[in-house]
Motif scaffolding. Sequence first.
Motif, PDB file in Angstrom:
ATOM      1  N   SER A 253     118.602  42.346  21.047  1.00 35.12           N
ATOM      2  CA  SER A 253     117.250  42.754  20.664  1.00 35.12           C
ATOM      3  C   SER A 253     117.204  43.012  19.229  1.00 35.12           C
ATOM      4  N   LYS A 255     115.234  45.224  18.084  1.00 38.15           N
ATOM      5  CA  LYS A 255     114.942  46.555  17.872  1.00 38.15           C
ATOM      6  C   LYS A 255     116.104  47.480  17.435  1.00 38.15           C
ATOM      7  N   GLU A 259     116.019  52.775  19.156  1.00 41.19           N
ATOM      8  CA  GLU A 259     114.767  52.557  19.837  1.00 41.19           C
ATOM      9  C   GLU A 259     114.748  51.989  21.385  1.00 41.19           C
ATOM     10  N   LEU A 260     115.925  51.670  21.606  1.00 39.73           N
ATOM     11  CA  LEU A 260     116.299  51.080  22.863  1.00 39.73           C
ATOM     12  C   LEU A 260     116.395  52.247  23.921  1.00 39.73           C
ATOM     13  N   LYS A 289     123.369  46.155  21.165  1.00 47.14           N
ATOM     14  CA  LYS A 289     122.004  45.894  20.997  1.00 47.14           C
ATOM     15  C   LYS A 289     121.379  45.096  21.879  1.00 47.14           C
ATOM     16  N   LYS A 291     119.857  43.175  25.094  1.00 46.43           N
ATOM     17  CA  LYS A 291     118.193  43.317  25.733  1.00 46.43           C
ATOM     18  C   LYS A 291     118.271  43.913  26.831  1.00 46.43           C
ATOM     19  N   SER A 292     119.227  43.680  27.584  1.00 44.68           N
ATOM     20  CA  SER A 292     119.301  44.022  29.149  1.00 44.68           C
ATOM     21  C   SER A 292     120.592  44.611  29.647  1.00 44.68           C
ATOM     22  N   SER A 314     115.472  46.119  31.673  1.00 43.09           N
ATOM     23  CA  SER A 314     115.335  45.714  30.237  1.00 43.09           C
ATOM     24  C   SER A 314     115.647  47.188  29.476  1.00 43.09           C
ATOM     25  N   ARG A 315     116.394  46.924  28.299  1.00 44.21           N
ATOM     26  CA  ARG A 315     116.601  48.106  27.181  1.00 44.21           C
ATOM     27  C   ARG A 315     115.473  48.376  26.500  1.00 44.21           C
ATOM     28  N   GLU A 316     114.603  47.422  26.434  1.00 44.10           N
ATOM     29  CA  GLU A 316     113.660  47.557  25.354  1.00 44.10           C
ATOM     30  C   GLU A 316     112.300  48.223  25.918  1.00 44.10           C
ATOM     31  N   THR A 317     112.424  48.071  27.412  1.00 47.56           N
ATOM     32  CA  THR A 317     111.318  48.825  28.164  1.00 47.56           C
ATOM     33  C   THR A 317     111.732  49.877  29.260  1.00 47.56           C
TER      34      THR A 317
END
Length: 397
Positions: A253, A255, A259-260, A289, A291-292, A314-317
């Motif tokens: 990611s 980010k 923020e994750l 980092k 993404k998932s 998802s580690r972003e959402t």
Amino acid sequence: MLTKKPNQSLFRRILFWTHLGVGIATGIVVFVLALTGALLTYEAQIKAAYEPSVAPSVDKAEMLSTDELVAIARPVFSGRTTTLDIYKDSTKPVAVKAGRHDYKLLDPYTGQFIATETNPSEGFFEFVEDLHRSLAGGRNSVGADIAKAANLAFLFLILSGIYLWMPKRWKGYFLKQRILFTKMPTAKARDFNWHHVFAFWMLIPLIAVVGTGVIISYGWANKLVFETAGLDVPMGRGKGGGMWAKSSGSGVSNKPVEELVSFQAIYEKARLVRDDWNSLSIIVPGNEKAKSVDVLIDRGNGKQVALQQQITYSRETGDVIKEQGPDQLATPTQTLKRYIRFLHSGEVYGIIGQTLAGLASVASLFLVWTGLALAWRRLISPLFVKRAKPNRTLLHN
């Protein structure tokens, strides 16, 4: 007047003497394989009973967060697919795994690794397993070749025994002495009865355990099974990753890490997917980092793929990206390979399967013992019987 024994077919006579000869030649090794197989029946449960337990203390009243546990686990098996196994039973330590024998136990309260050498059953089962696989000679040794050959010979004995087991008449005494334990007038008759009864009641588990042993041992047998099933033939042993670990590997990611979505938040979501889970395995991302993250939810003993599902978050959402059931977790080739592996120990069917596999091993001990006893009485005992000397007085008269 002497009665004539009924003529046996030539095929049956040849098969009988071949069965007898192979049994005598391999009996001792088969006995060792059966004995060690019986000792390994409840290996997983016995080892688990001796595993150290964990509990909160005055200094550490709460478990570390999943994020802290992941951070500890990440460097342990660097370069290999690693899982962080968290159990529903809170007294069990967390396990960091990269394969069946490559694992470390972690105290989730202190973050310290627990020495597995403290498990007194570990060394015992390693020795028994080595004896079972190679007569304690090690992989690719002469002992391993002898063990494989004896297992193949035992499969022949089982299959040829099916034909030899068939009674002359399918009713009455002839059938009864082959399917029921019966009080017999002599030791020879008792051994005959036991040999046939144990073989009858344990036939299916015996074929399953011994047959899968042959498939695991020999490349040609492995190839035959997979080609017959119309599947790709698996090549060698896989490295790392554990038996079920499979990461989606969705990249890194952009980010910042802070923020994750935290691993703790994802763990909390995963544990609510099913109430009947036994363990949650977080497949540790190589990069902090990532993404998932993939979470394997297991409702069985860790070896029953039919009781597993994998969810990619998802580690972003924090949303679910993908959900995979047993059919998507592995290719048909991988599924069959795993089924064969754990059918051999019975673990694919849980405690019932293990028990049946263990009973098959115990039955094998009786089959070897009674078979060798019958062979001794047929071939060796007559040599020690004193023949009556002719009466010289009568001869001279």
